[in-house]
Design a protein around this motif. Structure first.
Motif, mmCIF file in Angstrom:
data_model
loop_
_atom_site.group_PDB
_atom_site.id
_atom_site.type_symbol
_atom_site.label_atom_id
_atom_site.label_comp_id
_atom_site.label_asym_id
_atom_site.label_seq_id
_atom_site.Cartn_x
_atom_site.Cartn_y
_atom_site.Cartn_z
ATOM 1 N N GLU A 34 5.632 3.386 1.061
ATOM 2 C CA GLU A 34 5.066 2.081 0.727
ATOM 3 C C GLU A 34 5.293 1.117 1.881
ATOM 4 N N LYS B 49 0.842 -1.195 0.000
ATOM 5 C CA LYS B 49 0.000 0.000 0.000
ATOM 6 C C LYS B 49 0.874 1.240 0.000
ATOM 7 N N LYS B 50 0.368 2.296 -0.623
ATOM 8 C CA LYS B 50 1.064 3.583 -0.616
ATOM 9 C C LYS B 50 0.259 4.547 0.233
ATOM 10 N N PHE B 51 0.956 5.221 1.152
ATOM 11 C CA PHE B 51 0.301 6.217 1.977
ATOM 12 C C PHE B 51 1.263 7.364 2.190
ATOM 13 N N MET B 52 0.862 8.542 1.766
ATOM 14 C CA MET B 52 1.687 9.748 1.921
ATOM 15 C C MET B 52 3.111 9.521 1.394
#
Length: 154
Positions: free
Chosen positions: A114, A108-111
């Motif tokens: 990864e 997942k990518k967040f801000m």
């Protein structure tokens, strides 16, 4: 591994918030809504859980058991249940093996960063243990409505 409607739901045994083992195949004869969520007591997960809590009577009337699964410890699940007065079972998948079996443990990518984590997805398992429906397009606040809408139409 791809998981598809119509196949037998991957069986699992996980400990609930009270450290009691719960096995999916032991629930045959009822529909089971398995919902995977990233982390107990986070804002989105709390909204989603509370909405399921508030629609439990409707789900019970449709013979649906709710199981929430996250990589949290049983202790964190107990705190989440007590704080939000949840009225359904939460299961601890600390090694994320069940998340992997259901193909929801993904990059997942967040801000801009990864990391591996749970992609919020729900699976409806029918009375015979087969995958009846996969819910993966919803917002946390309307997840319960999407589920009930499907159940009432089918």
């Amino acid at each position: 591994m791809t998981i598809e409607v119509g196949q037998i739901a991957p069986d699992f045994t996980l400990n609930d918030q009270d450290n009691n083992p719960v096995t999916l195949s032991g629930l045959q004869g009822k529909k089971v809504l398995i919902y995977f969520y990233p982390r107990a007591s986070t804002p989105g997960c709390t909204i989603q859980a509370c909405a399921l809590r508030d629609t439990k009577a409707e789900l019970d009337a449709l013979n649906v058991v709710v199981l929430g699964i996250s990589p949290d410890t049983p202790k964190k699940l107990t705190n989440f249940i007590n704080k939000q007065e949840l009225n359904f079972t939460l299961l601890a998948d600390e090694d994320h093996a069940t998340c992997e079996a259901y193909d929801v443990w993904q990059l997942k990518k967040f801000m801009g960063r990864e990391n591996m984590g749970v992609v919020r997805t729900s699976f409806l398992v029918d009375e015979n243990g087969n995958l009846e429906h996969i819910f993966n397009k919803f917002k946390t606040k309307d997840h319960h409505e999407v589920v009930l809408d499907y159940l009432n139409k089918n």
